[in-house]
Write a protein that holds these residues in place. Structure first.
Motif, PDB file in Angstrom:
ATOM      1  N   HIS A 120      52.788  21.163  69.242  1.00 46.76           N
ATOM      2  CA  HIS A 120      54.218  20.661  70.191  1.00 46.76           C
ATOM      3  C   HIS A 120      53.611  20.530  71.226  1.00 46.76           C
ATOM      4  CE1 HIS A 120      56.747  21.448  66.274  1.00 46.76           C
ATOM      5  NE2 HIS A 120      56.713  19.945  66.848  1.00 46.76           N
ATOM      6  N   ALA A 121      54.366  20.058  71.691  1.00 46.45           N
ATOM      7  CA  ALA A 121      54.511  20.386  73.312  1.00 46.45           C
ATOM      8  C   ALA A 121      56.449  20.637  73.779  1.00 46.45           C
ATOM      9  CB  ALA A 121      53.681  18.916  73.806  1.00 46.45           C
ATOM     10  N   ILE A 122      56.254  21.592  74.775  1.00 43.96           N
ATOM     11  CA  ILE A 122      57.627  22.012  75.217  1.00 43.96           C
ATOM     12  C   ILE A 122      58.261  21.224  76.264  1.00 43.96           C
ATOM     13  CG2 ILE A 122      59.177  23.949  76.598  1.00 43.96           C
ATOM     14  CD1 ILE A 122      56.971  25.865  74.451  1.00 43.96           C
ATOM     15  N   VAL A 123      59.380  21.081  76.528  1.00 46.46           N
ATOM     16  CA  VAL A 123      59.997  19.918  77.559  1.00 46.46           C
ATOM     17  C   VAL A 123      60.744  20.329  78.082  1.00 46.46           C
ATOM     18  CG1 VAL A 123      60.137  17.546  78.268  1.00 46.46           C
ATOM     19  CG2 VAL A 123      58.265  17.938  77.109  1.00 46.46           C
ATOM     20  N   PHE A 124      60.942  20.539  79.219  1.00 46.96           N
ATOM     21  CA  PHE A 124      62.622  20.994  80.067  1.00 46.96           C
ATOM     22  C   PHE A 124      62.856  20.138  80.892  1.00 46.96           C
ATOM     23  CE2 PHE A 124      60.540  24.800  80.006  1.00 46.96           C
ATOM     24  CZ  PHE A 124      60.076  25.413  81.034  1.00 46.96           C
ATOM     25  N   SER A 125      64.060  20.337  81.422  1.00 43.13           N
ATOM     26  CA  SER A 125      64.463  19.529  82.426  1.00 43.13           C
ATOM     27  C   SER A 125      64.638  20.346  83.615  1.00 43.13           C
ATOM     28  CB  SER A 125      64.483  17.996  82.886  1.00 43.13           C
ATOM     29  OG  SER A 125      65.363  18.121  82.191  1.00 43.13           O
ATOM     30  N   GLY A 126      65.870  20.059  84.621  1.00 46.98           N
ATOM     31  CA  GLY A 126      66.796  20.941  85.625  1.00 46.98           C
ATOM     32  C   GLY A 126      67.789  20.418  85.458  1.00 46.98           C
ATOM     33  N   ASP A 127      68.194  19.324  84.256  1.00 50.45           N
ATOM     34  CA  ASP A 127      69.135  18.803  84.403  1.00 50.45           C
ATOM     35  C   ASP A 127      70.110  19.904  83.002  1.00 50.45           C
ATOM     36  OD1 ASP A 127      68.100  16.462  84.768  1.00 50.45           O
ATOM     37  OD2 ASP A 127      67.900  15.767  83.151  1.00 50.45           O
ATOM     38  N   GLY A 128      69.194  21.157  82.908  1.00 50.41           N
ATOM     39  CA  GLY A 128      70.021  21.955  82.041  1.00 50.41           C
ATOM     40  C   GLY A 128      69.062  22.656  81.518  1.00 50.41           C
ATOM     41  N   ARG A 159      59.812   4.346  80.794  1.00 47.38           N
ATOM     42  CA  ARG A 159      61.103   4.825  81.706  1.00 47.38           C
ATOM     43  C   ARG A 159      62.313   5.254  80.891  1.00 47.38           C
ATOM     44  NH1 ARG A 159      57.409   3.273  86.235  1.00 47.38           N
ATOM     45  NH2 ARG A 159      58.826   1.246  86.498  1.00 47.38           N
ATOM     46  N   GLU A 160      62.252   3.904  80.724  1.00 48.42           N
ATOM     47  CA  GLU A 160      63.816   3.693  79.898  1.00 48.42           C
ATOM     48  C   GLU A 160      63.720   4.083  78.354  1.00 48.42           C
ATOM     49  OE1 GLU A 160      67.123   0.257  78.711  1.00 48.42           O
ATOM     50  OE2 GLU A 160      64.350  -0.506  80.011  1.00 48.42           O
ATOM     51  N   GLN A 161      63.145   3.928  77.595  1.00 48.58           N
ATOM     52  CA  GLN A 161      62.451   4.263  76.776  1.00 48.58           C
ATOM     53  C   GLN A 161      62.950   6.430  76.833  1.00 48.58           C
ATOM     54  OE1 GLN A 161      60.713   3.110  73.190  1.00 48.58           O
ATOM     55  NE2 GLN A 161      59.633   2.022  74.687  1.00 48.58           N
ATOM     56  N   LEU A 162      62.643   7.032  77.358  1.00 42.55           N
ATOM     57  CA  LEU A 162      62.312   8.776  78.096  1.00 42.55           C
ATOM     58  C   LEU A 162      63.490   9.165  78.869  1.00 42.55           C
ATOM     59  CD1 LEU A 162      58.450   8.595  78.825  1.00 42.55           C
ATOM     60  CD2 LEU A 162      59.795  10.078  76.384  1.00 42.55           C
ATOM     61  N   GLN A 163      64.329   7.775  79.700  1.00 35.05           N
ATOM     62  CA  GLN A 163      65.382   8.682  80.208  1.00 35.05           C
ATOM     63  C   GLN A 163      66.143  10.225  79.999  1.00 35.05           C
ATOM     64  OE1 GLN A 163      67.487   6.045  82.047  1.00 35.05           O
ATOM     65  NE2 GLN A 163      68.574   7.282  83.197  1.00 35.05           N
ATOM     66  N   ALA A 164      66.628   9.319  77.743  1.00 38.75           N
ATOM     67  CA  ALA A 164      67.441  10.664  77.604  1.00 38.75           C
ATOM     68  C   ALA A 164      66.843  11.298  76.891  1.00 38.75           C
ATOM     69  CB  ALA A 164      67.916   8.818  76.590  1.00 38.75           C
ATOM     70  N   GLN A 165      65.983  11.187  76.477  1.00 39.96           N
ATOM     71  CA  GLN A 165      65.006  12.180  75.353  1.00 39.96           C
ATOM     72  C   GLN A 165      65.049  13.591  76.685  1.00 39.96           C
ATOM     73  OE1 GLN A 165      61.522  10.763  73.831  1.00 39.96           O
ATOM     74  NE2 GLN A 165      62.482   8.759  73.388  1.00 39.96           N
ATOM     75  N   LEU A 166      64.470  13.357  77.594  1.00 38.38           N
ATOM     76  CA  LEU A 166      64.026  13.692  78.708  1.00 38.38           C
ATOM     77  C   LEU A 166      64.961  15.096  79.324  1.00 38.38           C
ATOM     78  CD1 LEU A 166      60.619  12.079  81.202  1.00 38.38           C
ATOM     79  CD2 LEU A 166      60.950  13.724  78.818  1.00 38.38           C
ATOM     80  N   ALA A 167      66.672  14.191  78.830  1.00 33.44           N
ATOM     81  CA  ALA A 167      67.750  14.746  80.279  1.00 33.44           C
ATOM     82  C   ALA A 167      67.693  16.252  78.985  1.00 33.44           C
ATOM     83  CB  ALA A 167      68.925  14.459  79.961  1.00 33.44           C
ATOM     84  N   GLN A 168      66.879  16.948  77.628  1.00 36.57           N
ATOM     85  CA  GLN A 168      67.695  17.521  76.654  1.00 36.57           C
ATOM     86  C   GLN A 168      66.810  18.575  76.623  1.00 36.57           C
ATOM     87  OE1 GLN A 168      70.488  18.213  75.810  1.00 36.57           O
ATOM     88  NE2 GLN A 168      70.998  16.644  77.080  1.00 36.57           N
ATOM     89  N   PRO A 169      66.185  19.655  76.979  1.00 34.56           N
ATOM     90  CA  PRO A 169      65.181  20.508  76.105  1.00 34.56           C
ATOM     91  C   PRO A 169      64.863  20.567  74.946  1.00 34.56           C
ATOM     92  CG  PRO A 169      67.117  21.890  77.061  1.00 34.56           C
ATOM     93  CD  PRO A 169      67.763  20.151  76.690  1.00 34.56           C
ATOM     94  N   ALA A 218      52.324  12.501  81.656  1.00 36.72           N
ATOM     95  CA  ALA A 218      52.900  10.867  81.071  1.00 36.72           C
ATOM     96  C   ALA A 218      51.994  10.156  79.871  1.00 36.72           C
ATOM     97  CB  ALA A 218      52.359   9.860  82.416  1.00 36.72           C
ATOM     98  N   ALA A 219      50.652  10.951  79.807  1.00 33.87           N
ATOM     99  CA  ALA A 219      50.418  10.260  78.548  1.00 33.87           C
ATOM    100  C   ALA A 219      50.914  11.684  77.298  1.00 33.87           C
ATOM    101  CB  ALA A 219      48.985  10.845  78.102  1.00 33.87           C
ATOM    102  N   VAL A 220      51.175  12.787  77.271  1.00 32.87           N
ATOM    103  CA  VAL A 220      52.351  13.354  76.447  1.00 32.87           C
ATOM    104  C   VAL A 220      53.790  13.059  76.142  1.00 32.87           C
ATOM    105  CG1 VAL A 220      52.893  15.261  76.168  1.00 32.87           C
ATOM    106  CG2 VAL A 220      50.950  15.676  77.148  1.00 32.87           C
ATOM    107  N   LEU A 221      53.995  12.642  77.477  1.00 30.40           N
ATOM    108  CA  LEU A 221      55.825  12.492  77.127  1.00 30.40           C
ATOM    109  C   LEU A 221      55.601  10.966  75.840  1.00 30.40           C
ATOM    110  CD1 LEU A 221      56.911  12.793  80.471  1.00 30.40           C
ATOM    111  CD2 LEU A 221      57.158  14.222  78.809  1.00 30.40           C
ATOM    112  N   ARG A 222      54.385   9.949  76.881  1.00 27.32           N
ATOM    113  CA  ARG A 222      54.877   8.895  75.589  1.00 27.32           C
ATOM    114  C   ARG A 222      54.430   8.844  74.841  1.00 27.32           C
ATOM    115  NH1 ARG A 222      50.466   7.209  80.359  1.00 27.32           N
ATOM    116  NH2 ARG A 222      49.454   7.466  79.808  1.00 27.32           N
ATOM    117  N   ASP A 223      54.016   9.754  74.411  1.00 29.15           N
ATOM    118  CA  ASP A 223      53.082  10.287  72.759  1.00 29.15           C
ATOM    119  C   ASP A 223      54.176   9.333  71.737  1.00 29.15           C
ATOM    120  OD1 ASP A 223      50.754  10.467  72.365  1.00 29.15           O
ATOM    121  OD2 ASP A 223      50.724  11.961  71.198  1.00 29.15           O
TER     122      ASP A 223
END
Length: 343
Positions: A120-128, A159-169, A218-223
């Motif tokens: 796994h990659a651990i992914v989170f943003s400044g949205d929460g 970018r469009e497909q990832l937008q909602a995914q990246l909003a949540q950890p 970017a490659a990790v995110l778009r897997d």
């Protein structure tokens, strides 16, 4: 805690940096390279600047920690080790995105109430906020970037497909190749900065360095991003895509900055469609094809009188030792041997 002397953060400036300058915003301030050892969890948490992070030690015993950090333009990177189990909470600044990759998991590891494995990659943003329970002995690398800095390395559809995914950890499955690519890049950057002062490195070398890291993130995110239609193209359609891509590469000429993203945009195809096409028609990935083109370009430049380092930089290779390895793997000789034979 022992801390090395800070040094200035290198700025980005050249074709690759200019390509995403509007999206990236101002360069991250702070030291370019820094190493610290700690004996206290609060000191450890404070080393990850900008995370508003809090550590609680869960396992018994004295604490030993180590953080190696690197700042390069829009990129912050850390390699972190902690000897004790920790409960970590915190949040990033708005507009930032973080990716964490554990190098090994010696015990129970939970991210936002989900069990984390080495795949796994651990992914989170400044949205929460985020929450992470880590075992003693965990080593992990973390990258933090401004989300906009990744835009040049993703297609509009991605970018469009990832937008909602990246909003949540969340935990993101990651391929073995991408899982090891970022740690290798971090080690290569640390080696380059350790061998000389950041001010002594050519701006183009720093630009290519940052660009490779952003492309790897970017490659990790778009897997896994794509559609079933990409898998159902006829052989004729795939052969046509490869033909158009090759024409585009030839037309670009002596320019090592052409990327898979550029080809997707120019040909109006998805990344998966391009990948499947190259694999079926040429038997290699499009990024491998572009890398071979760059290596051939560097070889021609050496044969025409360029120094090895100038040829490498001109074609987008910023780590000269790795360039020599890849050059030898393709041509069965070191670039220095080519240089001697044509002088």
């Amino acid at each position: 805690m022992s801390l090395s002397a800070p040094c200035p953060s290198p700025a980005l400036s050249s074709s690759r940096a200019e390509r995403g300058a509007a999206a990236r915003g101002p360069a991250v301030r702070g030291p370019a390279a820094q190493v610290a050892q700690t004996c206290d969890v609060d000191e450890q948490a404070a080393l990850l600047q900008g995370w508003n992070q809090r550590y609680e030690q869960l396992s018994a015993g004295s604490f030993e920690g180590r953080v190696t950090s690197l700042h390069l333009g829009p990129i912050q990177a850390w390699r972190e080790f902690s000897s004790q189990a920790l409960h970590q909470t915190g949040a990033l600044r708005a507009g930032q995105l973080a990716i964490g990759l554990p190098s090994s998991i010696p015990g129970n590891t939970m991210f936002c109430n989900r069990s984390c494995s080495e795949g796994h990659a651990i992914v989170f943003s400044g949205d929460g906020p985020f929450e992470f329970v880590s075992p003693g002995g965990l080593e992990i690398i973390d990258f933090v970037v401004d989300r906009g800095s990744l835009d040049p390395y993703l297609t509009a559809s991605e970018r469009e497909q990832l937008q909602a995914q990246l909003a949540q950890p969340h935990l993101r499955p990651v391929s073995a190749h991408e899982r090891w690519r970022l740690p290798i890049l971090l080690s290569d950057m640390q080696q380059c900065l350790a061998d000389t002062t950041p001010d002594a490195l050519p701006p183009q070398q720093l630009d290519e360095m940052a660009g490779d890291v952003l492309a790897a993130i970017a490659a990790v995110l778009r897997d896994g991003v794509g559609s079933e239609a990409d898998e159902q193209l006829s052989y004729q359609r795939r052969a046509h895509i490869v033909s158009m891509a090759r024409e585009r590469v030839v037309a670009t000429g002596a320019d090592g900055s052409l990327t898979v993203e550029d080809l997707c945009q120019a040909l109006a195809v998805s990344r998966r469609a391009l990948q499947y096409s190259f694999q079926e028609v040429l038997g290699i990935l499009p990024q491998s094809y572009l890398r071979a083109v760059r290596l051939n370009g560097a070889r021609r430049a050496i044969k025409q009188g360029s120094s090895v380092s100038d040829a490498a930089l001109a074609w987008g290779f910023w780590h000269f030792g790795r360039f020599a390895q890849e050059y030898k793997a393709l041509f069965a000789e070191l670039p220095s041997h080519t240089c001697k034979r044509y002088r």
